[in-house]
Write a protein that holds these residues in place. Structure first.
Motif, PDB file in Angstrom:
ATOM      1  N   ASN A 195       9.826  -0.902  -6.860  1.00  0.00           N
ATOM      2  CA  ASN A 195       9.326   0.264  -6.112  1.00  0.00           C
ATOM      3  C   ASN A 195       8.706  -0.114  -4.775  1.00  0.00           C
ATOM      4  O   ASN A 195       8.192   0.716  -4.054  1.00  0.00           O
ATOM      5  N   PHE A 196       8.698  -1.425  -4.487  1.00  0.00           N
ATOM      6  CA  PHE A 196       8.108  -1.857  -3.216  1.00  0.00           C
ATOM      7  C   PHE A 196       9.110  -1.641  -2.085  1.00  0.00           C
ATOM      8  O   PHE A 196       9.769  -2.573  -1.633  1.00  0.00           O
ATOM      9  N   ILE A 197       9.205  -0.393  -1.668  1.00  0.00           N
ATOM     10  CA  ILE A 197      10.096  -0.100  -0.546  1.00  0.00           C
ATOM     11  C   ILE A 197       9.281   0.577   0.567  1.00  0.00           C
ATOM     12  O   ILE A 197       8.148   0.996   0.326  1.00  0.00           O
ATOM     13  N   THR A 198       9.842   0.651   1.709  1.00  0.00           N
ATOM     14  CA  THR A 198       9.115   1.189   2.878  1.00  0.00           C
ATOM     15  C   THR A 198       8.569   2.571   2.577  1.00  0.00           C
ATOM     16  O   THR A 198       9.277   3.417   2.024  1.00  0.00           O
ATOM     17  N   GLY A 199       7.284   2.714   2.842  1.00  0.00           N
ATOM     18  CA  GLY A 199       6.655   4.009   2.651  1.00  0.00           C
ATOM     19  C   GLY A 199       6.070   4.160   1.253  1.00  0.00           C
ATOM     20  O   GLY A 199       5.280   5.052   0.998  1.00  0.00           O
ATOM     21  N   ASN A 200       6.442   3.272   0.385  1.00  0.00           N
ATOM     22  CA  ASN A 200       5.995   3.386  -0.998  1.00  0.00           C
ATOM     23  C   ASN A 200       4.979   2.302  -1.327  1.00  0.00           C
ATOM     24  O   ASN A 200       4.314   2.365  -2.344  1.00  0.00           O
ATOM     25  N   PHE A 201       4.906   1.301  -0.507  1.00  0.00           N
ATOM     26  CA  PHE A 201       4.067   0.143  -0.785  1.00  0.00           C
ATOM     27  C   PHE A 201       2.753   0.243  -0.051  1.00  0.00           C
ATOM     28  O   PHE A 201       2.723   0.388   1.169  1.00  0.00           O
ATOM     29  N   GLU A 202       1.704   0.162  -0.826  1.00  0.00           N
ATOM     30  CA  GLU A 202       0.395   0.164  -0.184  1.00  0.00           C
ATOM     31  C   GLU A 202       0.131  -1.252   0.264  1.00  0.00           C
ATOM     32  O   GLU A 202      -0.110  -2.142  -0.542  1.00  0.00           O
ATOM     33  N   HIS A 203       0.219  -1.405   1.593  1.00  0.00           N
ATOM     34  CA  HIS A 203       0.122  -2.763   2.118  1.00  0.00           C
ATOM     35  C   HIS A 203      -1.251  -3.370   1.893  1.00  0.00           C
ATOM     36  O   HIS A 203      -1.406  -4.599   1.865  1.00  0.00           O
ATOM     37  N   GLY A 204      -2.229  -2.529   1.659  1.00  0.00           N
ATOM     38  CA  GLY A 204      -3.582  -2.995   1.391  1.00  0.00           C
ATOM     39  C   GLY A 204      -3.652  -3.964   0.228  1.00  0.00           C
ATOM     40  O   GLY A 204      -4.500  -4.841   0.167  1.00  0.00           O
ATOM     41  N   LYS A 205      -2.713  -3.852  -0.750  1.00  0.00           N
ATOM     42  CA  LYS A 205      -2.701  -4.726  -1.912  1.00  0.00           C
ATOM     43  C   LYS A 205      -2.495  -6.169  -1.507  1.00  0.00           C
ATOM     44  O   LYS A 205      -2.900  -7.092  -2.216  1.00  0.00           O
ATOM     45  N   ALA A 206      -1.818  -6.324  -0.395  1.00  0.00           N
ATOM     46  CA  ALA A 206      -1.554  -7.675   0.085  1.00  0.00           C
ATOM     47  C   ALA A 206      -2.720  -8.212   0.911  1.00  0.00           C
ATOM     48  O   ALA A 206      -2.666  -9.324   1.424  1.00  0.00           O
ATOM     49  N   GLY A 207      -3.781  -7.388   1.072  1.00  0.00           N
ATOM     50  CA  GLY A 207      -4.973  -7.886   1.752  1.00  0.00           C
ATOM     51  C   GLY A 207      -5.051  -7.473   3.221  1.00  0.00           C
ATOM     52  O   GLY A 207      -5.859  -7.966   3.979  1.00  0.00           O
ATOM     53  N   LEU A 208      -4.194  -6.552   3.592  1.00  0.00           N
ATOM     54  CA  LEU A 208      -4.197  -6.111   5.000  1.00  0.00           C
ATOM     55  C   LEU A 208      -3.792  -4.648   5.048  1.00  0.00           C
ATOM     56  O   LEU A 208      -2.667  -4.318   4.682  1.00  0.00           O
ATOM     57  N   VAL A 209      -4.772  -3.837   5.432  1.00  0.00           N
ATOM     58  CA  VAL A 209      -4.450  -2.415   5.570  1.00  0.00           C
ATOM     59  C   VAL A 209      -3.850  -2.227   6.951  1.00  0.00           C
ATOM     60  O   VAL A 209      -4.491  -2.525   7.961  1.00  0.00           O
ATOM     61  N   LEU A 210      -2.619  -1.793   6.967  1.00  0.00           N
ATOM     62  CA  LEU A 210      -1.900  -1.729   8.244  1.00  0.00           C
ATOM     63  C   LEU A 210      -2.501  -0.640   9.147  1.00  0.00           C
ATOM     64  O   LEU A 210      -2.915   0.425   8.675  1.00  0.00           O
ATOM     65  N   SER A 211      -2.503  -0.966  10.399  1.00  0.00           N
ATOM     66  CA  SER A 211      -2.981   0.025  11.376  1.00  0.00           C
ATOM     67  C   SER A 211      -1.947   1.135  11.517  1.00  0.00           C
ATOM     68  O   SER A 211      -0.796   0.965  11.085  1.00  0.00           O
ATOM     69  N   GLU A 212      -2.374   2.206  12.073  1.00  0.00           N
ATOM     70  CA  GLU A 212      -1.517   3.382  12.184  1.00  0.00           C
ATOM     71  C   GLU A 212      -0.193   3.051  12.854  1.00  0.00           C
ATOM     72  O   GLU A 212       0.860   3.529  12.453  1.00  0.00           O
ATOM     73  N   ASN A 213      -0.273   2.164  13.868  1.00  0.00           N
ATOM     74  CA  ASN A 213       0.939   1.811  14.615  1.00  0.00           C
ATOM     75  C   ASN A 213       1.996   1.166  13.748  1.00  0.00           C
ATOM     76  O   ASN A 213       3.180   1.362  13.913  1.00  0.00           O
TER      77      ASN A 213
END
Lengths: 311, 400, 405
Positions: free
Chosen positions: C346-364
């Motif tokens: 289920n780790f596909i674009t838009g579905n993956f909370e990048h925060g789990k990897a230790g980095l909350v992505l910026s809006e850009n």
């Protein structure tokens, strides 16, 4: 050493056969066709647990003194190697199994009932006979106690009552002839809890032996002892260890009495050699007597001596 | 040179010694018949045959071969000059075979069934052949000896008073038998030689059936031939040996003229035997067992050495001319054959399971030696009673 | 389900038998009807196309019958296949606690056999078929059905009943007789006043096998020239790698555990000589292709460590998981690839909370495709800012806020 002995023996045996020109190997007795229905017994030493019930049953069946069956659980008898004797026609011995010491190998010893028995060939009075059923049986009424059968037996089986002066017996397994007359199995076969002694027609028994050796080729050595030894025996053995190490003599496939009988029949071929020798000697005697010029030489000579004696 | 009873005193210190030995033997013999073979012998299930068969029977038969070899020489080859040795040889053979038969009687477990082979036959058995031949041969030997009995008694049958009416009929029977025997003796003489040839060789066949239980140095298919040849070889030496001992014992002059000539014949016969024996060793390549130098090898070496020394001695003229030389050479042959028979029946027999190596017991040795002592005593008695040994007429006259 | 098998199989068998007989086939048209009916039934029950495949464990008719047309009078049976033919679909706990064997009780009372405990133990060795050999699926055959109660018999290829019984016990209990005789352990003598009912010794009744003690670590000093020491972590194989006992212990002899040191003078443990191949078989069956050094070392091995063995550091989330969660329930465990999406489908674009990897992505960055930064779908590598931005570099300038969401 043993091995060398054997090879030389075979070599000389072959030499002997070729030497007995007159022998023509027409051994009358041993050329008798063996019945297809003759019996066989397979000793599966891997199935035998060494309970020695067979020893007990054998003694009972042959009216030999025996301790109570409960005493047979004593394991200490296995400490020394035993052989059949005047008091027991069969004994079981234990051999170590190096591969798994908890499963020792037990080997029963008794008369093998050879297909071409040396004892039958040797016996001076024909007290030992080979029956149609394959059994080699001793006749109490004939035996003179000369023990030549013991000398002849390649398995060292017949035993003798050394302590009896009157009516000593040659004792060996008789395949329970008396019991079988009453449609009973041999005593040892009957009592064996594991049917380590498989009784039947020799062909069928041999077939079972072959199947077992083949099926459990990782367990058994590929050798059915008694299939070919001394021309085949009624009792056969399969084991997980080489039979040399189970105190079974290493024997070739030629029948034990073979050379002896062909020499014997060479010397006595229809009484031709003795009679020829007799005639030859007679001729020489006649010729030499004539040469001395007096036809009645021998008689007159004797008379002359007679006169001398009377002086 | 006429055979006549020897006049000499019977009891001498030597004879007393022999009687003691014989009595010792008889004691053990009694034990054997009361308590069984096991009580006297060291025999067991692994070694069923021992000294009694090896020496008393096998060696006994071989050493009694003088009877048939001298009969063949004297009667069949018709060499008259040897006639004087035929009678003592015949007596030796007769007593020897009686001794053998007695030994068999002692050794077999069921001595009371000793007559069984007469009616229960097994043509495959070498032992049967030996048995039958020996039985017939003993009878033949007694028949051959019979003229000496008739010689002794014809014209002087003299029963005690109350039986004296028998004197005449017995004398008649003896005379009749004597005349019949004279006419038919040649049948028995030839039969004796044939029977001897047969059973001397069959004695060798006996051990062939033991197969690989027998040491390869001795186990050979030509055993029967070797036995026959060695029996023939030991025949004359035995005659010489006895003759020399008898002459010494009875203070007679040794018959060197005959004995030397006899001695010269032994060499070639021994040569033939040794040729076969040594040839056999090389053909079967059994010489490798000699270099092991165990008991069996040493016994083989002793046996062969004795025979070869004897062979060398008999080839020498010097030896055959002197009584001592002849005596020693003959002793070597006799010892060689004796050890050969012991080797064949005792040393060579080595079964795969043999926890106790056989060595004859004191009782066995006693019986064997006792029987031999008895044999010598009977021989002595017979030559002193019957006309067996030929002597110079002069001597006889002097003694009388 | 099982019950239906019991009905169907004999019927099918009978039909096949009759059907294969050409005479019957032509003479009895009714049979064909039956066949059709049966086939329908089978179809309804969604049976596999060839019912024997499952039922008879791949047995062919020819495995047992020598001829083409066996029948009741002449079944043309081949020699017993015994152990090569697996049988019975049962589990040890299903069996009875105790079985009384009294088919041959002339002189003795029947023998009480502690079935349950033996069944439990058999799990570690031959299983039910060790004793119940030559038993095709279906009901359990009694020994008597194959083993003749008479010793004197025509067919000697199969042992008689007495032997069959004794062999079952004595093959393992070879020493019993010598310790106690027949009457103590198994056979009580029949007396005149005994009723014939068997009093099983209390020590046997309802007895279960005590829980097995499992060794943690085993260290052997071998004869090997290099790498003398072999360390084996029993608990890891069993617990961590989830390998069942039978996988290794299937050929174990009872005696391996139950050796009797008291009465026989064989001291110490059972040393069974094995060939080089047999000796290594236990390990090599799974560790095919491993080098010798995997086991043979100069010193004792450390316990299992995911980093050392696989090079994959189990961090935070993964370290909490059971092995089976990633490696599946099948043992031995398979090696997995390092592609996150292999497991995390289920780790596909838009579905993956990048925060789990230790980095909350910026809006850009939030709306971008994963592979824009993680080039080549390699998520183990840290992306380089420079692939897009000329003036930035990671981690000094990150594309979002550090820390878990």
């Amino acid at each position: 050493m043993k091995n060398l002995n054997r090879r030389d023996f075979f070599k000389s045996a072959a030499l002997g056969v070729s030497l007995t020109v007159l022998g023509t190997s027409k051994a009358k007795g041993s050329d008798k066709m063996l019945s297809d229905d003759r019996l066989g017994i397979l000793v599966d030493t891997d199935v035998c647990v060494g309970c020695r019930h067979c020893e007990w049953a054998c003694r009972v069946a042959h009216n030999l003194p025996t301790p109570d069956l409960d005493n047979y659980s004593d394991n200490s008898v296995f400490k020394e190697y035993r052989r059949p004797d005047a008091g027991s026609l069969t004994v079981v011995n234990k051999f170590e199994n190096e591969k798994n010491p908890l499963l020792p190998i037990h080997v029963k010893v008794q008369c093998m009932h050879c297909e071409r028995p040396a004892c039958v060939s040797a016996c001076i009075v024909g007290a030992l006979t080979k029956g149609d059923d394959g059994s080699v049986v001793w006749d109490d009424d004939k035996c003179i106690g000369c023990r030549y059968c013991m000398v002849a037996c390649p398995f060292q089986i017949p035993t003798y009552d050394y302590d009896r002066s009157i009516d000593p017996h040659i004792r060996k397994c008789d395949l329970c002839t008396d019991r079988r007359k009453n449609d009973e199995l041999p005593a040892c076969v009957n009592i064996c809890p594991n049917e380590a002694l498989l009784f039947g027609k020799r062909d069928a028994v041999l077939a079972v032996a072959k199947t077992r050796v083949k099926r459990k080729s990782d367990v058994y050595v590929n050798h059915i002892y008694g299939e070919h030894e001394v021309g085949g025996t009624s009792w056969m053995y399969i084991a997980r260890k080489s039979f040399d190490k189970l105190n079974m003599p290493h024997l070739a496939a030629n029948p034990a009495p073979g050379i002896s009988e062909s020499i014997q029949h060479g010397i006595f071929a229809y009484f031709v050699p003795p009679v020829t020798l007799y005639a030859l000697l007679g001729t020489i005697m006649w010729i030499t007597k004539r040469r001395s010029g007096d036809d009645d030489e021998l008689i007159s000579d004797e008379e002359e001596k007679g006169k001398g004696g009377k002086l | 040179m006429i055979p006549a009873p020897i006049k000499y005193k019977f009891i001498t210190p030597g004879v007393i010694f022999l009687i003691l030995i014989a009595l010792n033997g008889l004691v053990f013999l009694a034990i054997r018949f009361i308590s069984g073979i096991g009580a006297v012998t060291n025999l067991d299930n692994a070694t069923p045959w021992g000294l009694w068969i090896g020496v008393d029977v096998a060696a006994g038969v071989a050493l009694a071969a003088g009877g048939f070899t001298s009969a063949a020489l004297g009667h069949i080859m018709h060499r008259e000059e040897y006639h004087s040795i035929v009678r003592p040889a015949l007596l030796t053979a007769m007593l020897g075979y009686t001794f053998v038969a007695f030994a068999v009687f002692v050794d077999i477990g069921r001595f009371y069934f000793i007559w069984h082979p007469l009616i229960m036959w097994n043509g495959n058995s070498a032992l049967f052949e030996v048995g039958i031949c020996v039985m017939i041969y003993v009878t033949v030997l007694y028949i051959e000896f019979f003229p000496m009995v008739t010689e002794k008694f014809i014209g002087r049958v003299n029963f005690p008073q109350f039986l004296d009416f028998l004197n005449k009929p017995v004398d008649m029977i003896l005379r009749y038998l004597d005349s019949r025997l004279s006419a038919t003796m040649f049948i028995f003489i030839i039969a004796g030689v044939v029977l001897s040839t047969l059973h001397q060789s069959s004695l060798g066949t006996l051990m062939v059936i033991a197969g690989q239980k027998m040491h390869p140095l001795w186990q050979t298919p030509i055993l029967p031939l070797l036995f026959l040849l060695s029996a023939i070889s030991v025949g004359f030496p035995m005659v010489i040996f006895e003759s020399l001992i008898a002459s010494r014992s009875f203070k007679l002059k040794p018959e060197m003229k005959i004995l030397s000539r006899l001695g010269r014949m032994i060499g070639p016969i021994l040569g033939v035997y040794l040729a076969f024996k040594i040839g056999d060793i090389f053909i079967r390549e059994t010489f490798k067992y000699i270099v092991i130098f165990d008991t069996a090898a040493w016994m083989f070496i002793v046996e062969m050495a004795l025979m070869m020394i004897a062979f060398a001695l008999f080839l020498s003229r010097k030896v055959t001319r002197s009584p001592l030389g002849l005596f020693i050479a003959s002793s070597f042959v006799i010892a060689g054959v004796l050890i050969n028979r012991m080797n064949n029946f005792i040393i060579a027999y080595n079964p795969f399971y043999n926890p106790v190596k056989y060595f004859p017991s004191f009782g066995e040795i006693s019986v064997t030696i006792g029987c031999i002592a008895l044999l010598v005593l009977v021989y002595r008695a017979i030559v002193m009673y019957f006309p067996v040994i030929s002597q110079e007429k002069r001597e006889i006259i002097r003694k009388i | 389900m099982n019950k239906i098998y019991f009905i169907i199989i004999p019927l099918v068998l009978v039909c096949c038998l009759l059907g294969s007989n050409p005479k019957l086939q032509t003479k009895n048209p009714k049979m064909e009807e039956n066949m059709v009916l049966l086939q329908d039934k089978i179809k309804k029950k969604k049976m596999p196309e060839n019912p024997y495949e499952n039922m008879m464990q791949g047995l062919k008719c020819q495995s047992c019958h020598a001829g083409d047309y066996p029948n009741k009078n002449d079944p043309m049976l081949r020699a017993c296949l015994r152990n090569s033919m697996l049988a019975t679909f049962h589990f040890s706990p299903e069996g009875p606690d105790e079985v009384v064997i009294d088919a041959m009780s002339e002189n003795y009372n029947g023998v009480a056999f502690s079935h349950k405990i033996h069944a439990q133990m058999s799990d570690m060795s031959t299983g039910c078929s060790g004793c119940h050999h030559y038993n095709t699926s279906g009901r359990l055959l009694s020994c008597l059905e194959c083993h003749d109660s008479k010793r004197s018999r025509e067919d000697i290829t199969v042992p008689d009943l007495k032997a069959a019984y004794h062999r079952q016990c004595l093959t393992c209990h070879k020493q019993w007789f010598h310790e106690n005789g027949c009457s103590t352990m198994c056979h009580t003598r029949k007396t005149s006043n005994s009723t014939g009912s068997v009093q099983s010794p209390p020590s046997v009744k309802g007895k279960t096998h005590p829980p097995l003690k499992e060794p943690m670590k085993m260290v052997w000093e071998t004869n090997s020239e290099t790498g003398k020491i072999v360390t084996f972590f029993h608990n890891e194989h069993n617990k961590i790698f989830n390998i069942s006992c039978e996988t290794c212990h299937k050929q174990d002899n009872c005696l391996k555990c139950h050796e009797n040191k008291k009465h026989d003078d064989y001291s110490g443990t059972v040393k069974i000589k094995k060939s080089f191949e047999n000796h290594h078989k236990a390990c090599i069956d799974c560790h095919k292709g491993s080098s010798c050094q995997k086991c043979h070392r100069d010193s004792e091995r450390e316990p299992f460590n995911h980093v050392q063995s696989s090079g994959w550091v189990l961090k935070s989330y993964h370290s909490q998981l059971s092995c089976a969660k990633c490696h599946g329930s099948q043992t031995p465990y398979k090696k997995l690839d390092r592609n996150c999406t292999s497991c995390h489908k289920n780790f596909i674009t838009g579905n993956f909370e990048h925060g789990k990897a230790g980095l909350v992505l910026s809006e850009n960055h939030k709306g971008m495709e994963c592979i824009s930064c993680h080039t080549g779908s390699d998520f183990s590598k840290t992306p380089e800012c420079k692939t897009c931005h000329d003036d930035k570099s990671y981690p000094a300038q990150s594309p979002g806020k550090r820390g878990r969401k």
